[in-house]
Design a protein around this motif. Sequence first.
Motif, PDB file in Angstrom:
ATOM      1  N   ALA A 102      -9.677   3.686  -0.388  1.00 59.42           N
ATOM      2  CA  ALA A 102      -8.887   2.530   0.011  1.00 59.42           C
ATOM      3  C   ALA A 102      -8.136   1.907  -1.147  1.00 59.42           C
ATOM      4  CB  ALA A 102      -9.814   1.497   0.654  1.00 59.42           C
ATOM      5  N   HIS A 103      -8.530   2.306  -2.383  1.00 57.97           N
ATOM      6  CA  HIS A 103      -7.904   1.692  -3.558  1.00 57.97           C
ATOM      7  C   HIS A 103      -6.515   2.236  -3.832  1.00 57.97           C
ATOM      8  CE1 HIS A 103     -11.447  -0.585  -4.648  1.00 57.97           C
ATOM      9  NE2 HIS A 103     -12.186   0.516  -4.476  1.00 57.97           N
ATOM     10  N   VAL A 104      -5.742   1.420  -4.533  1.00 51.93           N
ATOM     11  CA  VAL A 104      -4.387   1.864  -4.895  1.00 51.93           C
ATOM     12  C   VAL A 104      -4.394   2.318  -6.361  1.00 51.93           C
ATOM     13  CG1 VAL A 104      -1.981   1.189  -5.166  1.00 51.93           C
ATOM     14  CG2 VAL A 104      -3.347   0.285  -3.255  1.00 51.93           C
ATOM     15  N   ILE A 105      -4.278   3.628  -6.502  1.00 56.97           N
ATOM     16  CA  ILE A 105      -4.298   4.209  -7.849  1.00 56.97           C
ATOM     17  C   ILE A 105      -2.888   4.731  -8.156  1.00 56.97           C
ATOM     18  CG2 ILE A 105      -5.365   5.978  -9.312  1.00 56.97           C
ATOM     19  CD1 ILE A 105      -7.600   6.012  -7.010  1.00 56.97           C
ATOM     20  N   MET A 119       0.837  -1.195   0.000  1.00 57.13           N
ATOM     21  CA  MET A 119       0.000   0.000   0.000  1.00 57.13           C
ATOM     22  C   MET A 119       0.872   1.245   0.000  1.00 57.13           C
ATOM     23  SD  MET A 119      -3.195  -0.929   0.034  1.00 57.13           S
ATOM     24  CE  MET A 119      -4.240   0.266   0.842  1.00 57.13           C
ATOM     25  N   SER A 120       0.272   2.341  -0.441  1.00 54.43           N
ATOM     26  CA  SER A 120       1.054   3.571  -0.550  1.00 54.43           C
ATOM     27  C   SER A 120       1.037   4.348   0.754  1.00 54.43           C
ATOM     28  CB  SER A 120       0.500   4.421  -1.689  1.00 54.43           C
ATOM     29  OG  SER A 120      -0.862   4.635  -1.468  1.00 54.43           O
ATOM     30  N   CYS A 121       1.370   3.672   1.841  1.00 52.87           N
ATOM     31  CA  CYS A 121       1.314   4.330   3.129  1.00 52.87           C
ATOM     32  C   CYS A 121       2.448   5.338   3.317  1.00 52.87           C
ATOM     33  CB  CYS A 121       1.338   3.290   4.256  1.00 52.87           C
ATOM     34  SG  CYS A 121       2.615   2.062   4.011  1.00 52.87           S
ATOM     35  N   ASN A 122       3.454   5.240   2.424  1.00 53.47           N
ATOM     36  CA  ASN A 122       4.562   6.195   2.566  1.00 53.47           C
ATOM     37  C   ASN A 122       4.253   7.528   1.869  1.00 53.47           C
ATOM     38  OD1 ASN A 122       4.579   5.017   0.075  1.00 53.47           O
ATOM     39  ND2 ASN A 122       6.842   4.916  -0.074  1.00 53.47           N
ATOM     40  N   ASP A 123       3.125   7.577   1.205  1.00 61.95           N
ATOM     41  CA  ASP A 123       2.771   8.814   0.509  1.00 61.95           C
ATOM     42  C   ASP A 123       2.339   9.869   1.527  1.00 61.95           C
ATOM     43  OD1 ASP A 123       1.001   9.351  -2.590  1.00 61.95           O
ATOM     44  OD2 ASP A 123       1.624  10.818  -1.060  1.00 61.95           O
ATOM     45  N   PRO A 124       2.995  11.009   1.551  1.00 56.21           N
ATOM     46  CA  PRO A 124       2.665  12.028   2.555  1.00 56.21           C
ATOM     47  C   PRO A 124       1.238  12.552   2.388  1.00 56.21           C
ATOM     48  CG  PRO A 124       4.203  12.909   0.926  1.00 56.21           C
ATOM     49  CD  PRO A 124       4.071  11.435   0.670  1.00 56.21           C
ATOM     50  N   MET A 125       0.717  12.441   1.172  1.00 52.93           N
ATOM     51  CA  MET A 125      -0.637  12.923   0.942  1.00 52.93           C
ATOM     52  C   MET A 125      -1.655  12.232   1.845  1.00 52.93           C
ATOM     53  SD  MET A 125      -0.832  13.082  -3.162  1.00 52.93           S
ATOM     54  CE  MET A 125       0.304  14.044  -4.127  1.00 52.93           C
ATOM     55  N   GLU A 126      -1.287  11.000   2.185  1.00 55.01           N
ATOM     56  CA  GLU A 126      -2.240  10.213   2.964  1.00 55.01           C
ATOM     57  C   GLU A 126      -2.283  10.603   4.447  1.00 55.01           C
ATOM     58  OE1 GLU A 126      -3.358   5.749   1.674  1.00 55.01           O
ATOM     59  OE2 GLU A 126      -1.262   6.152   2.165  1.00 55.01           O
ATOM     60  N   GLN A 127      -1.251  11.322   4.871  1.00 48.66           N
ATOM     61  CA  GLN A 127      -1.159  11.631   6.300  1.00 48.66           C
ATOM     62  C   GLN A 127      -2.309  12.525   6.770  1.00 48.66           C
ATOM     63  OE1 GLN A 127       1.473  10.142   7.999  1.00 48.66           O
ATOM     64  NE2 GLN A 127       1.841   9.211   6.007  1.00 48.66           N
ATOM     65  N   ARG A 128      -2.809  13.359   5.817  1.00 52.73           N
ATOM     66  CA  ARG A 128      -3.836  14.322   6.262  1.00 52.73           C
ATOM     67  C   ARG A 128      -5.238  13.740   6.085  1.00 52.73           C
ATOM     68  NH1 ARG A 128      -2.090  20.210   4.443  1.00 52.73           N
ATOM     69  NH2 ARG A 128      -3.980  20.595   5.618  1.00 52.73           N
ATOM     70  N   PRO A 129      -6.091  13.952   7.070  1.00 48.85           N
ATOM     71  CA  PRO A 129      -7.438  13.403   6.951  1.00 48.85           C
ATOM     72  C   PRO A 129      -8.263  14.211   5.947  1.00 48.85           C
ATOM     73  CG  PRO A 129      -7.228  14.684   8.981  1.00 48.85           C
ATOM     74  CD  PRO A 129      -5.919  14.764   8.302  1.00 48.85           C
ATOM     75  N   ALA A 130      -9.045  13.538   5.148  1.00 46.00           N
ATOM     76  CA  ALA A 130      -9.887  14.221   4.183  1.00 46.00           C
ATOM     77  C   ALA A 130     -11.096  14.780   4.900  1.00 46.00           C
ATOM     78  CB  ALA A 130     -10.338  13.245   3.108  1.00 46.00           C
ATOM     79  N   ALA A 131     -11.328  16.049   4.721  1.00 45.80           N
ATOM     80  CA  ALA A 131     -12.408  16.693   5.456  1.00 45.80           C
ATOM     81  C   ALA A 131     -13.745  16.550   4.732  1.00 45.80           C
ATOM     82  CB  ALA A 131     -12.088  18.173   5.636  1.00 45.80           C
ATOM     83  N   ARG A 132     -13.633  16.515   3.367  1.00 45.58           N
ATOM     84  CA  ARG A 132     -14.855  16.464   2.570  1.00 45.58           C
ATOM     85  C   ARG A 132     -15.523  15.105   2.668  1.00 45.58           C
ATOM     86  NH1 ARG A 132     -14.564  17.214  -3.843  1.00 45.58           N
ATOM     87  NH2 ARG A 132     -16.722  16.711  -4.263  1.00 45.58           N
ATOM     88  N   GLU A 133     -16.707  14.981   2.080  1.00 48.27           N
ATOM     89  CA  GLU A 133     -17.386  13.678   2.076  1.00 48.27           C
ATOM     90  C   GLU A 133     -16.407  12.631   1.574  1.00 48.27           C
ATOM     91  OE1 GLU A 133     -19.724  12.425  -1.267  1.00 48.27           O
ATOM     92  OE2 GLU A 133     -19.513  14.405  -2.187  1.00 48.27           O
ATOM     93  N   CYS A 134     -16.220  11.703   2.293  1.00 47.39           N
ATOM     94  CA  CYS A 134     -15.189  10.732   1.975  1.00 47.39           C
ATOM     95  C   CYS A 134     -15.673   9.744   0.929  1.00 47.39           C
ATOM     96  CB  CYS A 134     -14.800   9.971   3.267  1.00 47.39           C
ATOM     97  SG  CYS A 134     -13.465   8.829   2.988  1.00 47.39           S
ATOM     98  N   ARG A 135     -14.932   9.730  -0.160  1.00 52.51           N
ATOM     99  CA  ARG A 135     -15.271   8.725  -1.169  1.00 52.51           C
ATOM    100  C   ARG A 135     -14.620   7.436  -0.686  1.00 52.51           C
ATOM    101  NH1 ARG A 135     -16.020  11.436  -6.948  1.00 52.51           N
ATOM    102  NH2 ARG A 135     -16.438  13.550  -6.287  1.00 52.51           N
ATOM    103  N   SER A 136     -15.164   6.935   0.333  1.00 50.06           N
ATOM    104  CA  SER A 136     -14.516   5.844   1.049  1.00 50.06           C
ATOM    105  C   SER A 136     -14.239   4.653   0.171  1.00 50.06           C
ATOM    106  CB  SER A 136     -15.372   5.427   2.253  1.00 50.06           C
ATOM    107  OG  SER A 136     -16.699   5.199   1.798  1.00 50.06           O
ATOM    108  N   LEU A 137     -15.113   4.484  -0.791  1.00 50.88           N
ATOM    109  CA  LEU A 137     -14.934   3.328  -1.641  1.00 50.88           C
ATOM    110  C   LEU A 137     -13.591   3.377  -2.375  1.00 50.88           C
ATOM    111  CD1 LEU A 137     -18.488   2.848  -3.139  1.00 50.88           C
ATOM    112  CD2 LEU A 137     -17.196   1.165  -1.824  1.00 50.88           C
ATOM    113  N   CYS A 138     -13.315   4.583  -2.866  1.00 50.88           N
ATOM    114  CA  CYS A 138     -12.075   4.740  -3.633  1.00 50.88           C
ATOM    115  C   CYS A 138     -10.874   4.950  -2.731  1.00 50.88           C
ATOM    116  CB  CYS A 138     -12.175   5.937  -4.577  1.00 50.88           C
ATOM    117  SG  CYS A 138     -13.604   5.834  -5.643  1.00 50.88           S
TER     118      CYS A 138
END
Lengths: 140, 632
Positions: free
Chosen positions: A22-25, A1-20
């Motif tokens: 979790a996907h690896v794009i 998984m792309s857990c090393n991506d810094p983008m992921e560190q911040r929580p998404a405030a908007r409606e979470c497209r939860s389905l996506c």
Amino acid sequence: MSCNDPMEQRPAARECRSLCAAHVICVVDDDDEVRESIGAFFRSVGMSVKGFAAAESLLSWPELDAMECLITDLHMPGMSGFDLQQQLRLQGRSVPTIMMSAYATSETKREAERLGIAFFLEKPADPELLLDRVESLLGT
Amino acid sequence: MHRNVRLTAAVLVTVAVFVIDTFLPFYGAVAVLYIIPVLLVVPLNARAAIFTALLAALLTVGAFFVQHHAHFATGAITRFSISLTAIAVTTILALRDRSSRISLEEQARILELSHDTVIIRDKNNVILHWNAGAEKLYGWSRTEAVGRVCSELLECSYPIPEVDSALKDAGEWAGEMVRTRRDGTRLVLASRWLLHFDADRKPVGVIESSADLTEQRRADAERMASEQKYRTFFETAGFAIWEADWSETMRMAARGTAGSPDLRAFLLANPELVQAAVSKAVIRHANQAAADLFDASSRADLAGLNLCGRYQPDCMPAFADLLSRLAGGEREAENEVRLKTLHDKVLDVVLRVTHLPNSGDWSHVLVMAFDVTERNETRARIAQTSAELAHASRVSLLGQLAASITHEVNQPLTAIINYGKSGLSWMSRPEPDLAETATCLARVVDNGNRAADVIRRVKALARKTTPEAECFNVKELVADALGLVQAEARSLNVTLLTNIEEPVPQAYGDRVQIQQVLVNLLVNGLHAMREVEQRKRELRVDVRQDDGGMLNIGVHDVGTGLPDGDAARIFAPFFTTKQDGMGMGLAICRSIIEAQGGSIQARNNAGPGATVSFSVPVALPYEERLRTHTLI
């Protein structure tokens, strides 16, 4: 998984497209600005992507097996988008792929079709359209 | 008589006369015989003769006193007086005779010295005297000539009645005559005849002196022929020439030097002074071509004319240059001016002003004028056509790069849209994230600039401009050209390299066109490597200053190289190795580079690929550019 991506560190405030979310794009583009701006847009809607500056670096990514969707540029130094697609098919991977190109001819479109590319987008592509295509490919 | 014999005789006679006069009882004027030693000594020396006479007088007086003691008989006194008088008179006469003899000898010597011929003839025209000058000129020696009848010897030809009457009336004649030398050549002589009289004023002959005029006549004729020749050149020359008086013009211009060491700069800064100076130049005479040039009805119409009002005001800098160069000692100067003919037609004319040799002042200046109006118009037309062709070629070049340039613009546009939408997305959250939005906006600006940069480069090359020479930075030019082909290089997987030898001086030429050449070579280089798979695709731009001082820019590829023997042919129009090529690109490149004063050449590398390189002039200071510029 792309857990090393810094983008992921911040929580998404908007409606979470939860389905996506979790996907690896994966995004492959040799142009830093294009690649990073795509990442920035996806992040702004609460999704994360994994960026690569070259097809070769994607292929050598240890977590390649986890990739569920690929967005790639066509013209790149070294391996092109088509080369990458071919290589992935040779490796027996069948990942839904969106290809982008600034200069799409009918020939390249035909080739994309032949290689089983799901969508062919002309640059500059609307990121929302890109998002829609990704969502549709992920079969949500 | 020999000097010593004379002296010995004089002494002996003196002693004998003294002995007889003093000791023997002769009642006669024996002392009169003292005149013998005097006459013997006179030819030797005037002073010795006077001394001898005085000695004789003294001896006479001495003898008189010894013989007569104080008894002076009347007869003795008379004899004594006669003797002294005789000695005195004889001495004076002998001295006078001596001096006249010497002056005659002098005269004869002078006649010999004269380069002119001197001939003395008697009244029957028989030659009496014939000097060295006559020997030399006529070829007859003195012994051959003396005694001959002059008119027969020299076959004289002269106006006989005129000469006779002149000699009769005035005793002399001067004029020209023709004679024949010993070798048969006819001579023209300037002759002067003088009647020669005897003591009774009866004419006994003629003294004449003559000088050879033949050489002078020949030189005169030659000079006249030469003058005639050059007058014909002048009058029939196919281009306008006039001789003018520029003395006042140059005086006024030179006045500017006072207080200003740089006359040229001073005149350039004072066009009204130049105008005033030029208005003082007056045409002396002009040829027919000049009359035609100025639309004058005849050559005479131009004489005395001043052309100042005919010169257009904008050519005063050209005159400032002409005047300062002439004033600076250059014998010849030229510059292009524009003038109006007498019918108000405007002409472009190159004036070549020559300071005639041997004229110390500026009163004789030769001005040649070449009408270059038609040439300038043709040049302008050619320049315009070339500029249009170059522009068409640039547009076609950009067409070849269209794909990569589109890509180049699309990339930042893609990023701008993405960041823009990201920003909107951050803003539209229930709690807008301003920090994220600001980051996105900053990236929008960056990418906007990046796109604008691409557009600027394309516009600079697509621009339709009249060719204009300027100084420019070659490194910037190389960077811009590489920027234009960067996307193309990336898509062809080619690495762009530079090898720049510092320092790089400023170049001089048309920047847009030179960049066009470089871009064209880069595109060719890129396309030459399309087929290359077995080695790393690299395209290198080399910049260095060559030995001749020109800047050399080379484009080095590792492509397929030039087909054998095509190194020169590739610059010919319609030569192409591409399927879809017109074959005009490199031909236009060559004409562009050559028009800037550079050269372009291609060669295969020692390794794979080819190098095409061209040279451009280094920016020179204004003065030097002016010097290397030729007008005709």
